[in-house]
Design a protein around this motif. Structure first.
Motif, PDB file in Angstrom:
ATOM      1  N   LEU A 186      -8.591  17.211  38.035  1.00 34.92           N
ATOM      2  CA  LEU A 186      -8.451  18.221  39.092  1.00 34.92           C
ATOM      3  C   LEU A 186      -7.161  18.017  39.882  1.00 34.92           C
ATOM      4  CD1 LEU A 186     -12.146  18.345  40.361  1.00 34.92           C
ATOM      5  CD2 LEU A 186     -10.953  20.076  39.002  1.00 34.92           C
ATOM      6  N   ARG A 187      -6.807  16.759  40.122  1.00 36.19           N
ATOM      7  CA  ARG A 187      -5.578  16.495  40.881  1.00 36.19           C
ATOM      8  C   ARG A 187      -4.355  16.868  40.057  1.00 36.19           C
ATOM      9  NH1 ARG A 187      -5.097  11.501  44.484  1.00 36.19           N
ATOM     10  NH2 ARG A 187      -3.718  13.000  45.473  1.00 36.19           N
ATOM     11  N   ALA A 188      -4.430  16.644  38.751  1.00 35.69           N
ATOM     12  CA  ALA A 188      -3.309  17.027  37.888  1.00 35.69           C
ATOM     13  C   ALA A 188      -3.152  18.544  37.852  1.00 35.69           C
ATOM     14  CB  ALA A 188      -3.522  16.486  36.476  1.00 35.69           C
TER      15      ALA A 188
ATOM     16  N   LEU B 180      -5.122  20.078  42.903  1.00 36.16           N
ATOM     17  CA  LEU B 180      -6.054  19.887  44.016  1.00 36.16           C
ATOM     18  C   LEU B 180      -5.787  18.549  44.708  1.00 36.16           C
ATOM     19  CD1 LEU B 180      -7.511  21.993  42.099  1.00 36.16           C
ATOM     20  CD2 LEU B 180      -9.625  21.210  43.150  1.00 36.16           C
TER      21      LEU B 180
ATOM     22  N   PRO C  14      -0.439  13.086  42.159  1.00 34.51           N
ATOM     23  CA  PRO C  14      -0.599  13.987  41.003  1.00 34.51           C
ATOM     24  C   PRO C  14      -0.578  15.458  41.407  1.00 34.51           C
ATOM     25  CG  PRO C  14      -2.234  12.228  40.924  1.00 34.51           C
ATOM     26  CD  PRO C  14      -1.518  12.080  42.230  1.00 34.51           C
TER      27      PRO C  14
ATOM     28  N   ALA D 136      -4.229  26.220  45.268  1.00 37.33           N
ATOM     29  CA  ALA D 136      -3.803  24.929  45.836  1.00 37.33           C
ATOM     30  C   ALA D 136      -2.318  24.698  45.544  1.00 37.33           C
ATOM     31  CB  ALA D 136      -4.649  23.792  45.264  1.00 37.33           C
TER      32      ALA D 136
END
Lengths: 441, 250
Positions: free
Chosen positions: A394-396, A399, B74, B107
């Motif tokens: 999700l961060r990649a 988010l 990230p 986002a």
């Protein structure tokens, strides 16, 4: 030694409190006698502690230490503060029934234009001038549980609802418990819903506090009697102040071919204990009792549920999720009793906990007591952290850490929230969960 | 300025050095293939560029449009235009694909100071891209990758690539687990995204994928370094001779 001392101190303070309060408590004669008996039952046991199996994870002698004095009836200023709190937690389209500091607040409530078959009275009225049968029903809950006994002794007000046979209520009923916050005190409430044969109702219960409320104790209980072929959809929203104690009990009886769908979400209060005993008294009934705890800081929330299958051919489902951050502590105790006659019982219980910090704690205690041989019963429990590989994915994708966590937490509690059959109630619970996630930042 | 500049990168995992001074320069519009045997450090490189936790960079640097990529989280890298198509895309039960796509896209846009997409605009965009990749609408309603076949998971990665419009796409073993038809659909999707403003780094063990995504440059990795670089002919050479010569050289 210390334990004995603690009990004595706590017991004495409470005896004094009861002696002081008893003249203010509604009901004379047999009601006063029943209060006295209940108080003695409580006094004999005292505040429950960890050596009592049922309270192993929620030691009230450590967590609560004492029962606070009975709250004064709310004055105009208290009602104004409560009104402001109510606005922030208003739910559209419901019939609001408000208790402020444990006392019914008519000006904040809607008791006019009742639907056909719906009767609403206050507990105070019923204890002072109700018929004996109803009064007896109000004192029926088992005093072997000390906090139920205490509530029986001290109950001050509440909502007594009657739904006639065949009445199908379209407007949900919303009982709102508000602590006005002026005083550090205890409120004792008890409500009752008698749902007639083939009747149907929707019930929401909220626990909230006015802005800046001091530490307070909400002692509440609810008696639900669900008639044959009747249906109740219920949600409970525990959004008390962060210093509050909430001790709530439910005593539920279902007739034949009845249906109960109940859900509890706890995101507020410092210490809370929700104890429910749900008993099947008629065949072919179904209960879905589910819940979510969302905890952080040093919050402690205990859900202790007993499903009592006393008759054949009933079904129960329990899905419980807890999300615990910081030094929070979530407790789930689920007991399923299948009595000898209760053949063809189908009972399942699944509880999962998600720990967001190294110091968070979740205890799951399933207990199956099965005395019939032709049944389907099962339980499962898991505890774990958020999956790192999902978080990275999700961060990649852009988010932030909090956003990624929020999405996974929503998915985790979503499995329980999906079980709410009533669309409006499901939306109410989703909003409450979102409020918690937003407050997390 | 190069889009991506990896200079003398040294990376450790659990006290074992995986990359021993790797350098690579990628300009806009270029497609680079990185080939090499298992364990040569190809996936480690892709993970370090995307910012996966668990890797310790002990030396060297990675610049993206001249900025220090290793200083970014990230999600910051993603918002800047770095996209990793995962070798094994994860399944996320309970998060609908559509919700995930919208949350991620908004986002990234928010991080860049752009306005969020309106729901109708977003839906229109997703549907158009999904149709071009042969992704049925019901897949978008399901949980992210839940119950998807290997080919569907890879197509979902390319769908995201098309939607987020990154300037650097890293495709990690895109061909693994795909049959020839699934591979062709995925490769067509990737080829449609080739553009003078975008670079791609295609990581693969086999030359086969490069018949479909034809690279401008081919690099051979062995034991944590690039040991040989050339044009697409190098991939064919490797197919004929194998990696053994490079393992000896390294």
């Amino acid at each position: 030694m210390n334990l004995a001392l603690a009990k004595t101190e706590t017991g004495r303070a409470l005896s004094d409190a009861f002696a002081l309060a008893r003249d203010r408590l509604p009901g004379a004669g047999s009601v006063a006698d029943a209060r006295q008996q209940a108080f003695e039952a409580y006094e004999g046991a005292g505040l429950p502690h960890r050596r009592i199996e049922d309270w192993k994870y929620t030691d009230l002698r450590v967590l609560m230490r004492e029962v606070l004095p009975l709250a004064a009836a709310p004055d105009a200023a208290a009602l104004t503060r409560a009104g402001a709190a109510l606005k922030l937690h208003a739910i559209e389209g419901v019939r609001r029934l408000v208790l402020v500091d444990g006392v019914f607040a008519p000006k904040l409530s809607e008791t006019a234009n009742l639907e056909k078959g719906l009767g609403i009275r206050t507990l105070r009225e019923v204890l002072q001038a109700g018929d004996a049968a109803l009064q007896a029903q109000l004192f029926a809950p088992d005093s072997s549980n000390p906090l139920v006994a205490l509530n029986s002794a001290m109950m001050t007000d509440g909502i007594v609802i009657d739904v006639a046979d065949g009445a199908v209520l379209t407007q949900p009923l919303h009982i709102v418990h508000i602590a006005s916050g002026a005083q550090s005190a205890a409120m004792f409430t008890r409500s009752l819903l008698n749902l007639g044969r083939a009747a149907s109702a929707t019930l929401v219960e909220s626990y909230i506090a006015a802005d800046g409320a001091k530490a307070y104790q909400a002692h509440d209980s609810l008696i639900l009697s669900i008639g044959d072929n009747a249906r109740l959809d219920q949600v409970r929203l525990i959004e008390d102040g962060r210093e509050a104690f909430n001790i709530s009990s439910s005593v539920v009886t279902l007739g034949a071919a009845a249906y109960l769908n109940t859900f509890a979400i706890t995101s507020g209060s410092y210490v809370s204990r929700y104890q429910a005993v749900i008993a099947f008294a008629g065949e072919g009934s179904r209960v879905e009792t589910n819940g979510v705890n969302l905890l952080n800081g040093r919050q402690h929330a205990d859900s202790t549920l007993v499903l009592d299958h006393a008759v054949p051919n009933c079904t129960s489902r329990e899905i419980f999720r807890s999300v615990v951050d910081d030094r929070g502590h979530s407790v789930f105790q689920g007991r399923i009793i299948v009595r000898p006659d209760a053949q063809k019982t189908d009972a399942k219980m699944m509880t999962r906990a998600l720990l967001l910090s190294d110091e968070a704690e979740a205890d799951n205690k399933p207990e199956l007591e099965i005395f019939a041989d032709d049944v389907t019963c099962g339980h499962g429990a898991t505890t774990g952290a958020l999956d790192e590989s999902l978080l990275f994915y999700l961060r990649a994708r852009g988010l932030s850490e909090k956003e990624a966590q929020a999405l996974l937490i929503q998915a985790f509690v979503g499995e329980a929230i999906e079980s709410i059959a009533n669309d409006a109630l499901r939306e109410i619970v989703i909003s409450a969960a979102e409020r918690w996630l937003e407050a997390r930042g | 300025m190069a889009l991506l500049e990896v200079k003398d990168l040294q990376v450790r995992v659990d006290d074992r050095e995986i990359l021993h001074g790797l350098s690579l320069t990628v300009n806009k519009g270029e497609v680079h293939a990185i080939m090499g045997p298992n364990g040569s450090g190809k996936s480690t490189l892709s993970h370090v560029i995307a910012g996966k936790p668990g890797y310790e960079v002990t030396g060297g640097e990675i610049l993206f449009n001249g900025e220090d990529l290793l200083e970014m989280s990230p999600d910051e890298r993603s918002a800047k235009g770095v996209f990793l198509a995962f070798q094994y895309p994860v399944e996320i039960p309970g998060v609908a694909t559509m919700t995930f796509l919208r949350t991620a896209l908004n986002a990234q846009r928010k991080a860049r100071g752009e306005s969020e997409f309106s729901t109708p605009d977003f839906l229109k965009k997703v549907r158009a891209v999904a149709a071009s990749l042969n992704i049925p609408q019901d897949m978008l309603r399901r949980g992210v990758n839940v119950g998807f076949s290997g080919g569907e998971k890879k197509r979902n990665e390319i769908l995201q690539m098309a939607l987020f419009e990154p300037s650097l796409c890293i495709l990690d073993e895109m061909d693994s687990g795909l049959d020839i038809d699934a591979l062709r659909i995925a490769a067509d999707g990737v080829n449609a995204l080739r553009s003078p403003d975008r670079a791609m780094v295609v990581i693969t063990h086999y030359q086969r994928l490069l018949n479909y995504i034809v690279p401008d440059f081919v690099h051979v990795m062995s034991r944590g370094r690039v040991v040989k670089s050339g044009d697409k002919e190098l991939a064919l050479e490797l197919e004929a001779s194998g990696y053994t010569q490079f393992e000896d050289a390294a």
